[in-house]
Design an enzyme around this catalytic site. Structure first.
Site, PDB file in Angstrom:
ATOM      1  N   LYS A  54      21.858  -1.431 -10.668  1.00  0.00           N
ATOM      2  CA  LYS A  54      21.567  -2.873 -10.660  1.00  0.00           C
ATOM      3  C   LYS A  54      20.863  -3.567 -11.622  1.00  0.00           C
ATOM      4  CE  LYS A  54      21.890  -2.129  -5.551  1.00  0.00           C
ATOM      5  NZ  LYS A  54      21.215  -1.779  -4.412  1.00  0.00           N
ATOM      6  N   GLN A  98      15.581  -1.532  -1.489  1.00  0.00           N
ATOM      7  CA  GLN A  98      16.863  -0.467  -1.459  1.00  0.00           C
ATOM      8  C   GLN A  98      16.360   0.535  -0.333  1.00  0.00           C
ATOM      9  OE1 GLN A  98      19.041  -0.064  -3.857  1.00  0.00           O
ATOM     10  NE2 GLN A  98      19.894   1.531  -2.461  1.00  0.00           N
ATOM     11  N   ASP A 121      20.842  -9.211  -0.211  1.00  0.00           N
ATOM     12  CA  ASP A 121      21.709  -8.461   0.658  1.00  0.00           C
ATOM     13  C   ASP A 121      22.335  -8.781   1.803  1.00  0.00           C
ATOM     14  OD1 ASP A 121      21.725  -5.907  -0.650  1.00  0.00           O
ATOM     15  OD2 ASP A 121      19.655  -5.358   0.251  1.00  0.00           O
TER      16      ASP A 121
END
Length: 291
Positions: A54, A98, A121
């Site tokens: 990422k 995460q 997200d």
């Protein structure tokens, strides 16, 4: 027949190039680059790989990446305090914590602490509600990528029968909502569904996200169906999806491989969501098609 391969890497590269082009224009107009903050707690090997990927993709798109690596024993209160600081930082447009988190941290408490307008997200309950009710918001990156791949293969999806195998809040449920918004007739199935094969034989579209290696057999599919395999399962013979690729490829019209199908689209859609967040917050117009 042999199914056409759906090239997720090529589609993701195209989307990332489009994002980078729009980032350059945004930066020129806003006087700053979009900012994505990624938080990793602990040293989970798979999570570390994802975070590195990422970060690399963020830099390549011309965005500002802010990586926060915390020890595995970080108290939950400290992680929440970091999220609060990122929420208040005007240079941060997207926040990604995460998963999975260490067991002593309540993931749902952390997810709901993120500002919904920075939740790139798409996991915050507010964004889930926006998706369910047709309001603009952030859609989880993996199902959004699946929708883009489906549109690329099928064009308009209106009226098609779709079966989503899996009911997670990360993939299955938002995928179903996206397909409903496309005017598909949607069935949500899962590992306990009775006569799963009977449901699948009616499906023009199958999205498999159940987390069981090779669970879905080719003989269960409708000839010519479009199959999107979200599963990534490590086996003794390597990575495999939730769909038995060898048998499914003999029946389906188009199918994603594992790896190289859905995975690359997830990061590309994360970049897209971050740019969309920055544009909304700064009032800058951008154009990123979902097709």
């Amino acid at each position: 027949m042999t199914a056409a391969l759906i090239d997720g890497r090529a589609r993701a590269a195209s989307l990332r190039a489009a994002v980078a082009d729009q980032v350059a224009g945004f930066t020129a107009r806003a006087g700053r680059a979009p900012g994505l903050a990624v938080v990793l707690v602990g040293e989970d090997p798979a999570s570390s790989v994802y975070v590195r990927a990422k970060g690399k993709a963020t830099a390549e798109a011309g965005m500002r990446g802010l990586e926060h690596r915390l020890p595995a024993d970080t108290p939950e209160a400290d992680l929440l305090a970091l999220v609060d600081r990122l929420n208040a930082d005007p240079s941060v447009d997207g926040i990604l914590v995460q998963l999975p988190l260490p067991p002593h941290i309540d993931a749902s408490r952390v997810t709901t602490r993120i500002d919904p307008d920075k939740d790139v997200d798409g996991f915050h309950p507010v964004n889930a509600g926006r998706l369910a009710t047709g309001l603009p918001g952030f859609v989880p990156c993996t199902p959004l990528g699946c929708l883009m791949l489906l549109r690329g293969v099928r064009g308009h999806l209106s009226g098609l029968e779709a079966v989503v195998v899996g009911r997670s809040s990360i993939v299955g449920k938002p995928m179903a909502q996206l397909l409903i918004a496309e005017s598909c007739t949607v069935t949500v199935a899962h590992s306990r569904t009775r006569d799963l094969a009977d449901h699948l034989r009616r499906a023009d579209i199958v999205v498999a996200a159940v987390g069981r290696p090779n669970m879905i057999r080719g003989e269960w599919l409708k000839p010519g169906a479009t199959v999107i395999d979200v599963g990534i399962n490590r086996t003794g013979t390597g990575l495999v999806g939730d769909v038995d690729f060898a048998s499914a490829a003999q029946v389906a019209g188009a199918i994603t491989p594992v790896p190289g199908g859905v995975g690359p689209m997830t990061i590309a859609c994360l970049l897209r969501n971050t740019l969309m967040s920055a544009a909304r917050r700064e009032g800058v117009a951008i154009d990123l098609s979902l097709s």
